[in-house]
Design a protein around this motif. Structure first.
Motif, mmCIF file in Angstrom:
data_model
loop_
_atom_site.group_PDB
_atom_site.id
_atom_site.type_symbol
_atom_site.label_atom_id
_atom_site.label_comp_id
_atom_site.label_asym_id
_atom_site.label_seq_id
_atom_site.Cartn_x
_atom_site.Cartn_y
_atom_site.Cartn_z
ATOM 1 N N GLY A 249 12.323 -13.458 -35.567
ATOM 2 C CA GLY A 249 11.979 -13.118 -34.188
ATOM 3 C C GLY A 249 10.505 -13.331 -33.917
ATOM 4 N N VAL A 250 9.691 -12.867 -34.866
ATOM 5 C CA VAL A 250 8.246 -13.006 -34.717
ATOM 6 C C VAL A 250 7.868 -14.486 -34.661
ATOM 7 N N ALA A 251 8.494 -15.290 -35.537
ATOM 8 C CA ALA A 251 8.175 -16.720 -35.582
ATOM 9 C C ALA A 251 8.475 -17.374 -34.239
ATOM 10 N N VAL A 252 9.624 -17.024 -33.652
ATOM 11 C CA VAL A 252 9.985 -17.600 -32.352
ATOM 12 C C VAL A 252 8.948 -17.208 -31.294
ATOM 13 N N THR A 253 8.574 -15.918 -31.296
ATOM 14 C CA THR A 253 7.579 -15.459 -30.324
ATOM 15 C C THR A 253 6.279 -16.236 -30.475
ATOM 16 N N VAL A 254 5.828 -16.362 -31.734
ATOM 17 C CA VAL A 254 4.563 -17.044 -31.986
ATOM 18 C C VAL A 254 4.651 -18.495 -31.512
ATOM 19 N N LEU A 255 5.773 -19.161 -31.828
ATOM 20 C CA LEU A 255 5.940 -20.561 -31.426
ATOM 21 C C LEU A 255 5.892 -20.700 -29.910
ATOM 22 N N LEU A 256 6.601 -19.809 -29.223
ATOM 23 C CA LEU A 256 6.633 -19.880 -27.765
ATOM 24 C C LEU A 256 5.238 -19.663 -27.174
ATOM 25 N N THR A 257 4.531 -18.670 -27.733
ATOM 26 C CA THR A 257 3.182 -18.397 -27.239
ATOM 27 C C THR A 257 2.295 -19.610 -27.430
ATOM 28 N N PHE A 258 2.420 -20.220 -28.615
ATOM 29 C CA PHE A 258 1.583 -21.374 -28.926
ATOM 30 C C PHE A 258 1.912 -22.543 -28.000
ATOM 31 N N LEU A 259 3.208 -22.711 -27.731
ATOM 32 C CA LEU A 259 3.638 -23.774 -26.818
ATOM 33 C C LEU A 259 3.041 -23.546 -25.431
ATOM 34 N N GLY A 260 3.079 -22.292 -25.002
ATOM 35 C CA GLY A 260 2.488 -21.946 -23.707
ATOM 36 C C GLY A 260 1.006 -22.275 -23.678
ATOM 37 N N LEU A 261 0.340 -21.945 -24.794
ATOM 38 C CA LEU A 261 -1.094 -22.233 -24.901
ATOM 39 C C LEU A 261 -1.353 -23.731 -24.761
ATOM 40 N N LEU A 262 -0.526 -24.540 -25.454
ATOM 41 C CA LEU A 262 -0.705 -25.996 -25.399
ATOM 42 C C LEU A 262 -0.468 -26.512 -23.987
ATOM 43 N N LEU A 263 0.569 -25.974 -23.353
ATOM 44 C CA LEU A 263 0.875 -26.412 -21.989
ATOM 45 C C LEU A 263 -0.302 -26.088 -21.064
ATOM 46 N N ALA A 264 -0.842 -24.883 -21.238
ATOM 47 C CA ALA A 264 -1.951 -24.470 -20.384
ATOM 48 C C ALA A 264 -3.156 -25.391 -20.587
ATOM 49 N N THR A 265 -3.503 -25.640 -21.861
ATOM 50 C CA THR A 265 -4.676 -26.493 -22.095
ATOM 51 C C THR A 265 -4.409 -27.911 -21.598
ATOM 52 N N PHE A 266 -3.169 -28.392 -21.792
ATOM 53 C CA PHE A 266 -2.825 -29.735 -21.323
ATOM 54 C C PHE A 266 -3.018 -29.839 -19.811
ATOM 55 N N LEU A 267 -2.499 -28.841 -19.083
ATOM 56 C CA LEU A 267 -2.598 -28.884 -17.620
ATOM 57 C C LEU A 267 -4.051 -28.776 -17.161
ATOM 58 N N ILE A 268 -4.816 -27.922 -17.860
ATOM 59 C CA ILE A 268 -6.235 -27.811 -17.505
ATOM 60 C C ILE A 268 -6.910 -29.171 -17.648
ATOM 61 N N GLY A 269 -6.551 -29.848 -18.756
ATOM 62 C CA GLY A 269 -7.124 -31.173 -18.982
ATOM 63 C C GLY A 269 -6.782 -32.150 -17.866
ATOM 64 N N ARG A 270 -5.616 -31.947 -17.186
ATOM 65 C CA ARG A 270 -5.226 -32.873 -16.109
ATOM 66 C C ARG A 270 -5.872 -32.516 -14.788
ATOM 67 N N VAL A 271 -6.149 -31.229 -14.573
ATOM 68 C CA VAL A 271 -6.608 -30.858 -13.237
ATOM 69 C C VAL A 271 -8.129 -30.844 -13.087
ATOM 70 N N VAL A 272 -8.863 -30.790 -14.207
ATOM 71 C CA VAL A 272 -10.324 -30.753 -14.035
ATOM 72 C C VAL A 272 -10.796 -32.088 -13.455
ATOM 73 N N PRO A 273 -11.788 -32.049 -12.604
ATOM 74 C CA PRO A 273 -12.243 -33.279 -11.944
ATOM 75 C C PRO A 273 -13.117 -34.130 -12.849
ATOM 76 N N ILE A 274 -12.587 -34.416 -14.034
ATOM 77 C CA ILE A 274 -13.312 -35.322 -14.931
ATOM 78 C C ILE A 274 -12.372 -36.484 -15.221
ATOM 79 N N ASP A 275 -12.799 -37.686 -14.978
ATOM 80 C CA ASP A 275 -11.940 -38.842 -15.190
ATOM 81 C C ASP A 275 -12.032 -39.285 -16.649
ATOM 82 N N PRO A 276 -10.945 -39.096 -17.403
ATOM 83 C CA PRO A 276 -11.005 -39.441 -18.828
ATOM 84 C C PRO A 276 -11.178 -40.956 -19.031
ATOM 85 N N VAL A 277 -10.751 -41.751 -18.058
ATOM 86 C CA VAL A 277 -10.877 -43.203 -18.202
ATOM 87 C C VAL A 277 -12.346 -43.610 -18.115
ATOM 88 N N LEU A 278 -13.018 -43.029 -17.138
ATOM 89 C CA LEU A 278 -14.444 -43.323 -16.971
ATOM 90 C C LEU A 278 -15.212 -42.964 -18.232
#
Lengths: 353, 277
Positions: free
Chosen positions: A23-52
């Protein structure tokens, strides 16, 4: 007969432990997945052009488009996240363009410095903070309690960079008791080879005792400052947990039993207060591990906090996201640890599983 | 024979914002190796009387007395060290609710052996044996399991038996039982009382039984003190309860339900300012 019952008990205990661990492992995995999703989305919305950032701002449109494709930015967001996930799981956080090195390498270089500082800080804060809090509770309203209250208030409210500067001025510049900013004097820097990244451990393992003393002298002031801040918090919480426990009925029982006062305080009451204290200490430690940006800046401490600040200032998104994930992972890990310790310390939780 | 406990003009005072408030106001009694009941309503000072005898008046409360002697020892002048050697060894107390009065993070076994640790010179094995024997004496069927159990793993009745076992394992001379069955199920109450009664009889201890249950006290004790507003308003032999003369005691008696008679409306307990004076 009896042993059989015992075995059954052990089996079911083992089973329930395995179940809980799952149970703990599942919770930890889900939390970590949420963390990754959050950082991923932040990376997309900040006004910094990764191509530039890759091609520079004088590139032609065709070069730009090529890089845009190469970075996979033309793919749907879900697919991009999937690719990001695969990379992160294999430890690939991309490359920093400030240092031109893989992010993971940078973090492996800076994190031990923060770990060393934070660990020293939390040790000071806990080893002093708990006894101080216990005694303040026992002497509630008396002089000791008042002094601790004032010191705690200063710890909460004084800006850490100011205290750090004053500390450097007094103990380094004036009195010369401690070494200045940095982790170690430059003359020792190349004497030791990097093994764990923890300066005290590396110097000790290599028997470089002079370098060890030097590193300790560098560490002691920033660690004491961080220790003071966590002490202010830990002692305050210890005091209130202890006051709560000392008002419980089982304390009267212990008095009726003729148990000496020291044992009532340090064994009966503290043992019960320790349960919520675990969380307080773990969260303080997590806060310190996040990298005390201000302290690391003032002391030129090459840790995660300093790295993160520099990355932010130069819009190095890969580095920022990578550090964020590491910090998040540390937080999740410490939370998990405090949950496990909780179960160990409180029999009511231990057996419920 | 000299009495076990002599209490004369015991007073317990708590400071409040509106000046000192006296919750026990001049209680006097003597106790031999007998069972004395103290009854009264909530706030009548019965529990504070019990605590004061153990020197456990909670601060900032203050206890004073003209005489407070236990077996020739002046308790008013007892030093902290003297108290520690008296409490647990010769004086002990069973409290109301084992849910709160047992330490939740210690096993029953550790709490029992801790009692012996400070009052008896025994090896660890001897302490364990004594504790197990005591658990058996309070009619716990599987003392080994209870010995290893934490308080939350026991029922209320079991917990209170463990509490009684702990308080009696050192064979004290005087036990104060402060509402020892009030937190228990009615069916368990009788059983716990029977155990307590037998142990107290067998060991010839003095017992102060504090309760709000007049009939229970009457059937269980030799003598009864009725307290009201911090004072003893009446002292009776347990058998003479129905001969009580004080209007407060009579009032309490009249409130008891009776099986052969429907007493409706239930009588209201009358209180008179004069009794408190």
């Amino acid at each position: 007969m009896a042993t059989q019952a015992n075995d059954e008990g052990r089996d079911s205990a083992l089973l329930s432990f395995a179940g809980r661990a799952g149970g703990v492992a599942v919770t930890v995995l889900l939390t970590f997945l949420g963390l990754l999703l959050a950082t991923f989305l932040i990376g997309r919305v900040v006004p910094i052009d990764p191509v530039l950032a890759v091609v520079g701002d004088r590139a032609t449109q065709s070069t730009y488009d090529q890089a845009y494709k190469a970075l996979g930015l033309d793919k749907p967001l879900a697919e991009q996240f999937w690719i990001y996930l695969q990379k992160v799981v294999t430890g690939d956080f991309g490359t920093s363009f400030m240092t031109k090195r893989p992010i993971l390498e940078d973090i492996a270089r800076t994190f031990p410095a923060t770990l060393e500082l934070a660990t020293a800080g939390i040790l000071i804060g806990t080893i002093l903070g708990i006894p101080v809090g216990v005694w303040a509770a026992v002497r509630q309203g008396k002089l000791f309690d008042q002094v601790v209250r004032v010191l705690g208030l200063v710890g909460y409210s004084a800006p850490i960079f100011w205290l750090a500067l004053v500390g450097l001025l007094v103990f380094y510049a004036r009195l010369g008791w401690v070494a200045g900013p940095g982790r170690i004097d430059i003359s020792y820097e190349y004497v030791i080879t990097r093994q764990t990244g923890l300066m005290l451990l590396d110097t000790a393992m290599q028997g470089e005792w002079e370098a060890f003393r030097n590193a300790l002298s560098h560490l002691i002031l920033p660690a004491s400052l961080l220790g003071y801040f966590s002490l202010a918090y830990i002692s305050r919480m210890t005091r209130s947990f202890m006051l709560n426990e000392l008002g419980q009925e089982y304390i009267i029982t212990a008095r009726v039993k003729g148990v000496p006062e020291w044992r009532i305080i340090w064994v009966h009451a503290l043992r019960n207060a320790a349960v919520p204290l675990v969380t307080v200490v773990a969260l303080s430690y997590a806060t310190l591990l996040e990298g005390s940006v201000l302290t690391e800046t003032v002391f030129a401490w090459p840790g995660l906090g300093l790295y993160l600040t520099n990355s932010l200032q130069s819009a190095d998104m890969n580095a920022v996201l990578g550090s964020t994930i590491v910090i998040g992972a540390v937080f999740i890990g410490l939370n998990l640890l405090s949950d496990l310790l909780y179960g160990l310390l409180d029999p009511r939780i231990r057996r419920r599983a | 024979m000299a009495p076990l406990l002599t209490v004369e003009d015991l007073r317990v005072t708590f400071p409040t914002r509106r000046g000192p408030s006296e919750v026990v106001r001049g209680v006097s009694f003597t106790l031999g190796r007998e069972r004395l009941g103290i009854v009264g309503e909530s706030g009548s000072g019965k529990s504070q009387t019990g605590r004061a005898i153990l020197g456990l008046t909670p601060p900032p409360g203050v206890m004073t007395a003209k005489r407070l002697e236990f077996d020739g020892i002046d308790l008013r002048r007892a030093t902290p060290a003297q108290w520690r050697s008296l409490r647990g060894a010769r004086l002990s107390m069973v409290m109301q609710d084992p849910k709160f009065s047992l330490n939740p993070t210690m096993t029953i076994g550790r709490q029992l052996t801790e009692m012996l640790r400070f009052h008896a010179r025994m090896s660890a094995a001897e302490k364990q044996r004594a504790a197990l024997a005591m658990l058996e004496a309070v009619q716990i069927r599987d003392p080994d399991r209870v010995f290893r159990a934490y308080p939350h793993e026991l029922s209320g009745g079991m917990g209170q038996r463990a509490m009684i076992a702990m308080m009696l394992v050192t064979e004290p001379d005087l036990l104060i039982a402060d509402e020892p069955t009030s937190a228990l199920d009615v069916t368990v109450q009788v059983e716990v009382l029977r155990i307590l009664d037998r142990l107290v009889r067998d060991r010839g201890m003095g017992l102060i039984f504090i309760s709000h249950d007049l009939r229970l006290v009457g059937s269980f004790c030799d003598r009864v003190l009725v307290m009201y507003a911090g004072r003893v308003v009446e002292e009776l032999k347990a058998g003479d309860l129905d001969k009580a003369t004080h209007p407060y005691t009579r009032g309490l008696m009249n409130c008891l339900p009776q099986i052969d008679r429907d007493i409706r409306p239930l009588p209201v307990l009358k209180r008179d300012e004069a009794w408190a004076r």
